[in-house]
Motif scaffolding. Sequence first.
Motif, PDB file in Angstrom:
ATOM      1  N   PHE A 192       0.712  14.829   1.802  1.00  0.00           N
ATOM      2  CA  PHE A 192       0.921  13.486   1.276  1.00  0.00           C
ATOM      3  C   PHE A 192       2.302  12.961   1.663  1.00  0.00           C
ATOM      4  CE2 PHE A 192      -2.973  13.578  -0.831  1.00  0.00           C
ATOM      5  CZ  PHE A 192      -3.179  12.417  -1.557  1.00  0.00           C
ATOM      6  N   PHE A 196       0.823  -1.202   0.000  1.00  0.00           N
ATOM      7  CA  PHE A 196       0.000   0.000   0.000  1.00  0.00           C
ATOM      8  C   PHE A 196       0.860   1.255   0.000  1.00  0.00           C
ATOM      9  CE2 PHE A 196      -1.685   3.431   2.691  1.00  0.00           C
ATOM     10  CZ  PHE A 196      -2.764   3.837   1.926  1.00  0.00           C
ATOM     11  N   MET A 197       1.876   1.297   0.880  1.00  0.00           N
ATOM     12  CA  MET A 197       2.659   2.532   1.004  1.00  0.00           C
ATOM     13  C   MET A 197       3.498   2.781  -0.249  1.00  0.00           C
ATOM     14  SD  MET A 197       5.631   1.554   3.763  1.00  0.00           S
ATOM     15  CE  MET A 197       7.149   0.696   3.276  1.00  0.00           C
ATOM     16  N   ILE A 237       2.008   6.887  -6.744  1.00  0.00           N
ATOM     17  CA  ILE A 237       0.907   7.692  -7.279  1.00  0.00           C
ATOM     18  C   ILE A 237       1.185   9.178  -7.060  1.00  0.00           C
ATOM     19  CG2 ILE A 237      -1.526   8.311  -6.950  1.00  0.00           C
ATOM     20  CD1 ILE A 237      -2.072   5.359  -6.372  1.00  0.00           C
ATOM     21  N   LEU A 238       1.657   9.518  -5.853  1.00  0.00           N
ATOM     22  CA  LEU A 238       2.019  10.911  -5.574  1.00  0.00           C
ATOM     23  C   LEU A 238       3.098  11.386  -6.539  1.00  0.00           C
ATOM     24  CD1 LEU A 238       2.159  13.528  -3.886  1.00  0.00           C
ATOM     25  CD2 LEU A 238       3.772  12.345  -2.373  1.00  0.00           C
ATOM     26  N   PHE A 284       1.063   4.046  -2.893  1.00  0.00           N
ATOM     27  CA  PHE A 284       0.653   5.385  -2.471  1.00  0.00           C
ATOM     28  C   PHE A 284       1.697   6.427  -2.873  1.00  0.00           C
ATOM     29  CE2 PHE A 284       0.823   8.787   0.707  1.00  0.00           C
ATOM     30  CZ  PHE A 284      -0.495   9.215   0.768  1.00  0.00           C
ATOM     31  N   TYR A 285       2.968   6.121  -2.625  1.00  0.00           N
ATOM     32  CA  TYR A 285       4.035   7.079  -2.917  1.00  0.00           C
ATOM     33  C   TYR A 285       4.262   7.228  -4.420  1.00  0.00           C
ATOM     34  CZ  TYR A 285       8.348   9.700  -2.215  1.00  0.00           C
ATOM     35  OH  TYR A 285       9.303  10.678  -2.215  1.00  0.00           O
ATOM     36  N   ALA A 333       3.238   9.663   3.803  1.00  0.00           N
ATOM     37  CA  ALA A 333       4.185   8.670   3.276  1.00  0.00           C
ATOM     38  C   ALA A 333       5.305   8.417   4.276  1.00  0.00           C
ATOM     39  CB  ALA A 333       4.764   9.161   1.944  1.00  0.00           C
TER      40      ALA A 333
END
Length: 452
Positions: free
Chosen positions: A356, A219-220, A226-227, A223-224, A360
């Motif tokens: 964000f 997930f992390m 995508i950012l 998530f990063y 993260a």
Amino acid sequence: MDAIMAANDWLNGIVWGPPMLILIVGTGVFVTLLTGVFQVTKIKVWWKATFGKIFSKEAREKDASNISPFQAVTTALASTVGTGNIAGVATAIYLGGPGAVFWMWVSAFFGMMTKYAEIVLAVKFRETDEKGAYHGGPMYYIQNGLKMKWLAVIFAIFGTLATFGIGNMTQANAIAGALNRSFGVPEIATGIAIAILVALVIIGGIKRIGAVTEKVVPFMCIFYVILGVVVLIINARFIPGAFGAIFAGAFNTTAVGSGVMGYVIMRAIRYGIARGVFSNEAGLGSAPIAHAATSEKDPVKQGLWGVFEVFVDTMIICTFTALIVLTAGLYQGDVSGITLVMNSAASSVGEIGSIFISIAVTFFAGSTILGWSYYGMQCLGYLTNKNKTVGLVYKVIFCGVAIVGAVGGLTFVWDLADTLNGLMAIPNLIAIVLLSKVVIQLTKEYLSKEAK
């Protein structure tokens, strides 16, 4: 205190000086050549066995006492994907210029095979306790493979001490600082929360740590990424210039005078390689401790996850951080570390970018604390013959140290952590080189079976 700091600065200069950088990269080059540039020539093999099997039953199979191959890699990634991927990269650029990113890539390219080798050795020479649980890592393959217990003890001592610095205090401090800036959360409150959450997880040992990291790490990372993609889409016009700065800075083609050029290039090399190793931990000997706890029986199969691990950590996560910083163009100011990344993201997508990054950092650093807690327990367990009382005391202290890290200034702790990381790496790298024949033999046997 000043004398201690001065002594550490002197030792750090030796530990992370040219000889050490040559040893780290040289070990990776050595294994790369012995395996026929495995990370390139056998890319289909390791990619299919890792990314291609992430969702397979084989990757998630485990027994009653040990974790699955996928849980092993997520636990290792939990400890490697931390503040080094954000603060470490930004600091390398701040101190060594954009060229440091190139040398970070170089160290990662060869580091893929260093980590592969240490994981193969960890699984090959691990031991089994009375409950059927595996215990392994550099201390075991140094003792059982090289028959040098004194060197194994040295590694375990440095490994235990390092968990409190790089594996705990620096991570807790990063979380506390980020949450305070973005949400106004008091540092002490963050420290207490970290201590409680970590205690709830590590009391359950490696199986509970693996169960948590199996869910958090994918997930992390996504998530990063995508950012990073959003920021880079907005700053797309600056991407070619960022890559140009990286390659120009790596060889400093714009420097005036050979003396200046040599100095700047050496800074780029030093900080690029040092922060690259700090991020992906290839050669430190930490990750193989987690990989040794897998239910996987084949050393090479688990070793392939090490190649994948460095690729994800440095080639993907660290590269996104570097491009976020370089496309924003703020790295020549007076701010470095996490603040530089937060400012860079905010300049591109507004304050939401900074928030964000804070989130993260919380996931990255939090998972690192979990991973390193296990490393500390294993190193200390090796030194004390797995004494349960000592292990419990370690867990209590480890959780308490997170509170100290969250509220304290950690300039000296960061410097000390760098030194301890380097000292950990020395006995591990020696073992990898001396046991390289074992790695090559096991690799050949695995490839011959795959070819049938």
